[in-house]
Design an enzyme around this catalytic site. Structure first.
Site, PDB file in Angstrom:
ATOM      1  N   VAL A   1       0.829  -1.192   0.000  1.00  0.00           N
ATOM      2  CA  VAL A   1       0.000   0.000   0.000  1.00  0.00           C
ATOM      3  C   VAL A   1       0.875   1.259   0.000  1.00  0.00           C
ATOM      4  O   VAL A   1       1.977   1.250   0.537  1.00  0.00           O
ATOM      5  CB  VAL A   1      -0.942  -0.030   1.233  1.00  0.00           C
ATOM      6  CG1 VAL A   1      -0.157  -0.069   2.516  1.00  0.00           C
ATOM      7  CG2 VAL A   1      -1.917   1.128   1.231  1.00  0.00           C
ATOM      8  N   SER A   2       0.385   2.321  -0.629  1.00  0.00           N
ATOM      9  CA  SER A   2       1.072   3.612  -0.673  1.00  0.00           C
ATOM     10  C   SER A   2       2.412   3.475  -1.417  1.00  0.00           C
ATOM     11  O   SER A   2       2.429   2.991  -2.538  1.00  0.00           O
ATOM     12  CB  SER A   2       1.248   4.170   0.748  1.00  0.00           C
ATOM     13  OG  SER A   2       1.684   5.506   0.726  1.00  0.00           O
ATOM     14  N   MET A   3       3.533   3.900  -0.816  1.00  0.00           N
ATOM     15  CA  MET A   3       4.829   3.694  -1.463  1.00  0.00           C
ATOM     16  C   MET A   3       5.017   2.226  -1.806  1.00  0.00           C
ATOM     17  O   MET A   3       5.724   1.868  -2.739  1.00  0.00           O
ATOM     18  CB  MET A   3       5.965   4.164  -0.560  1.00  0.00           C
ATOM     19  CG  MET A   3       7.352   4.000  -1.171  1.00  0.00           C
ATOM     20  SD  MET A   3       8.675   4.321   0.029  1.00  0.00           S
ATOM     21  CE  MET A   3      10.137   4.000  -0.986  1.00  0.00           C
TER      22      MET A   3
END
Length: 366
Positions: free
Chosen positions: A225-227
């Site tokens: 998730v995200s980066m």
């Protein structure tokens, strides 16, 4: 940034990571122009709730203690995240929030397994990546998704939503503190790396060699998730044994995300910490290798991309770029900006992730 974290906590409250009234009380004490007020407000509530949890535990009220420890973890995690390395409270509060989570899971009906995955840190020292295995109730040898967070996030926070949604669909989730994350960074001093397929493969091989009595080692997926959208794609590209790939927030080039941000950005010191840089010039240079150019097209397994159109951390163009070069079976879902769930990683509405989990469940069980 403070409002984003408040929204995040409110969403995680649906999964045991907070109580609306407590979160709003914290928010009322935050001055957006005063970063210390953010830390102070979350610490105040986290300490208070932790003490309540301890009292429940001492009285033998395990259900109340479990629920309260989980809230304490998330409040203290939120405070710790924005404390700089110069802040002498950072590591003690990290240890306290982690302690709250571990005390909580010891009270679960389906107790997650804690493990340490051997991983080389540097040339001479052997270290490890901490991990938790969350298993669905009543499912023998379920498929499993390896899950990394983003930036320097904590494996424990992946329980609040992702683990529960996968478990409800009969899938186990292994939450891992990869390089640059959680205890791997804070305690073992393992910095992040562009070739995230190395830790990805290390985790996969650990599962194959050690967890055949716990999960189906032929049905292992990768997600982040995200980066971590970069990390999951990188792992999938260079480790074809993963059965599915879940990109929860796409990243085409992490350098592009940071090249024009100011050196005093609220997350700048965190970025320097995860890459092991002394300043943002050095950090940006290291981030140049964090790109999916020439990489994403190597992914062969079914892949799902979920991205919010109003994502102000990793702009939606990242998702379009990844989608454009994928040659494998894949789906891209963009949550429209006029809808809830369109913020970074749908932090404002996790119900918008349901399609992704349903699709992942279908593909990993096939």
């Amino acid at each position: 940034m403070p409002s984003y974290q408040v929204n995040r906590a409110l969403t995680q409250a649906h999964y045991g990571g907070g109580e609306f009234a407590e979160i709003l009380e914290v928010a009322s004490e935050i001055d957006p122009a005063d970063r210390e007020s953010f830390n102070r407000a979350w610490v105040k509530m986290g300490d208070k709730v932790y003490e309540i949890a301890e009292n429940y535990a001492k009285a033998g009220h395990s259900v109340s203690a479990r629920r309260t420890y989980l809230r304490a973890f998330n409040y203290l995690r939120t405070a710790e995240f924005f404390m700089t390395l110069r802040d002498e409270r950072k590591i003690p509060y990290y240890l306290k929030c982690r302690d709250a989570f571990i005390k909580a899971i010891h009270l679960f009906d389906e107790k997650p397994l804690q493990m340490e995955i051997p991983f080389e840190a540097g040339q001479a020292n052997l270290s490890f990546l901490p991990a938790y295995l969350f298993k669905p109730t009543g499912v023998k040898n379920p498929p499993v998704v390896v899950m990394f967070g983003g930036l320097d996030s904590l494996a424990e926070e992946l329980y609040f939503g992702i683990a529960q949604h996968l478990n409800e669909r009969g899938i186990a989730m292994m939450a891992v503190d990869g390089p640059g994350q959680g205890a791997a960074l804070r305690l073992n001093h393992i910095h992040t790396r562009y070739d995230y397929n190395v830790p990805g493969t290390a985790v996969l091989e650990y599962i194959i060699e050690n967890l055949k009595d716990e999960v189906d080692t032929e049905r292992v997926g990768i997600g982040a998730v995200s980066m971590g959208g970069y990390m999951a794609a990188r792992c999938a590209a260079f480790e074809p044994r993963f059965k599915v790939c879940m990109i929860f927030g796409a990243v085409w080039s992490y350098y592009d995300i940071w090249k024009n941000r100011p050196d005093n950005h609220p997350l700048a010191e965190i970025v320097q910490h995860i890459v092991g840089a002394e300043n943002m010039t050095e950090a940006r240079e290291k981030l140049k290798n964090f790109t999916l150019e020439g990489v994403a097209e190597k992914i062969t397994m079914p892949t799902y991309i979920l991205h919010g159109e109003d994502d102000r951390q990793n702009f939606v163009e990242n998702a379009y770029k990844v989608n454009e070069v994928l040659t494998c079976e894949h789906v891209m879902e963009i949550v429209p900006k006029e809808e809830s769930g369109s913020a970074h990683c749908s932090v404002d509405d996790f119900t918008k992730t349901f399609n992704m989990y349903d699709w992942i469940a279908e593909k990993i069980k096939a």
